[in-house]
Design an enzyme around this catalytic site. Structure first.
Site, short mmCIF file in Angstrom:
data_model
loop_
_atom_site.label_atom_id
_atom_site.label_comp_id
_atom_site.label_asym_id
_atom_site.label_seq_id
_atom_site.Cartn_x
_atom_site.Cartn_y
_atom_site.Cartn_z
N ILE A 12 11.41 -19.37 8.34
CA ILE A 12 10.27 -20.11 7.80
C ILE A 12 10.49 -21.64 7.91
O ILE A 12 9.53 -22.40 7.94
CB ILE A 12 10.00 -19.65 6.34
CG1 ILE A 12 8.57 -19.94 5.93
CG2 ILE A 12 10.98 -20.25 5.37
CD1 ILE A 12 8.16 -19.21 4.65
N HIS B 204 22.17 -11.72 7.27
CA HIS B 204 21.32 -12.15 8.40
C HIS B 204 22.12 -12.98 9.37
O HIS B 204 23.01 -13.74 8.99
CB HIS B 204 20.09 -12.92 7.91
CG HIS B 204 20.40 -14.04 6.97
ND1 HIS B 204 20.65 -13.84 5.63
CD2 HIS B 204 20.49 -15.38 7.16
CE1 HIS B 204 20.89 -15.00 5.05
NE2 HIS B 204 20.81 -15.96 5.96
P1 5GP Z 1 21.06 -18.76 4.57
O1 5GP Z 1 21.33 -20.13 4.05
O2 5GP Z 1 21.00 -17.73 3.47
O3 5GP Z 1 21.97 -18.39 5.70
O4 5GP Z 1 19.63 -18.86 5.24
C1 5GP Z 1 18.47 -18.29 4.72
C2 5GP Z 1 17.36 -18.63 5.68
O5 5GP Z 1 16.22 -17.88 5.31
C3 5GP Z 1 16.95 -20.10 5.66
O6 5GP Z 1 17.09 -20.64 6.96
C4 5GP Z 1 15.50 -20.07 5.19
O7 5GP Z 1 14.68 -21.02 5.84
C5 5GP Z 1 15.08 -18.65 5.51
N1 5GP Z 1 14.08 -18.12 4.60
C6 5GP Z 1 14.09 -18.15 3.24
N2 5GP Z 1 13.02 -17.54 2.73
C7 5GP Z 1 12.29 -17.09 3.79
C8 5GP Z 1 11.07 -16.36 3.90
O8 5GP Z 1 10.41 -16.01 2.92
N3 5GP Z 1 10.65 -16.07 5.15
C9 5GP Z 1 11.35 -16.44 6.27
N4 5GP Z 1 10.83 -16.11 7.45
N5 5GP Z 1 12.51 -17.13 6.20
C10 5GP Z 1 12.97 -17.45 4.98
#
Ligand code: 5GP
Ligand code: ZN
Length: 113
Positions: free
Chosen positions: A30, A99
């Site tokens: 997102i 992820h």
């Molecule tokens: P982390 O820091 O956990 O590795 O990354 C989480 C990622 O998830 C971030 O890059 C953030 O932009 C993405 N993200 C968080 N909430 C959502 C959402 O509701 N939809 C999508 N498509 N991405 C999300």
């Protein structure tokens, strides 16, 4: 448990899904940090690398196979791309559903640490 990625996988929350099979789903981040920024996730809820079991090894390998396929489809495989798995607090993990970030389409400017 209310997990945003589980809801996207289930079609209960909006998400730009670019790939799905019986094991994994991929959708656009997102807040993209590059021209291509896709998240590849297991369909099963696994919070982080810390929660993986030995029997998950084929699943983890599959996530990389999907990443490679998507890199080809997105046309970023020749230029190169970055795969990131943030794990826990010091890595800034924000969503606790495992992820793989697939980021590409630009020369990366940021160091890893
Ligand atoms: P982390 O820091 O956990 O590795 O990354 C989480 C990622 O998830 C971030 O890059 C953030 O932009 C993405 N993200 C968080 N909430 C959502 C959402 O509701 N939809 C999508 N498509 N991405 C999300
Ligand atoms: Zn989840």
């Amino acid at each position: 448990m209310d997990c945003i990625f589980c809801r996207i996988i289930a079609g209960e929350a909006p998400g730009e899904i670019v790939y799905a099979d019986e094991l994994a789903t991929a959708f656009r981040d997102i807040h993209p940090v590059g021209p291509t920024h896709i998240l590849i996730v297991p369909n099963q809820h696994i919070a982080s690398v810390e929660d993986l079991q030995a029997e998950d090894e084929p699943l983890v390998g599959h996530l990389f196979t999907v990443a490679r396929q998507l890199a080809r489809e997105q046309g970023i495989h020749e230029g190169g791309y970055r795969l990131i798995v943030n794990t826990g607090r010091n890595a800034g993990q924000a969503v606790f559903h495992l992820h793989l970030h697939l980021i590409g389409g630009q020369r990366m400017r940021f160091p890893m640490g």
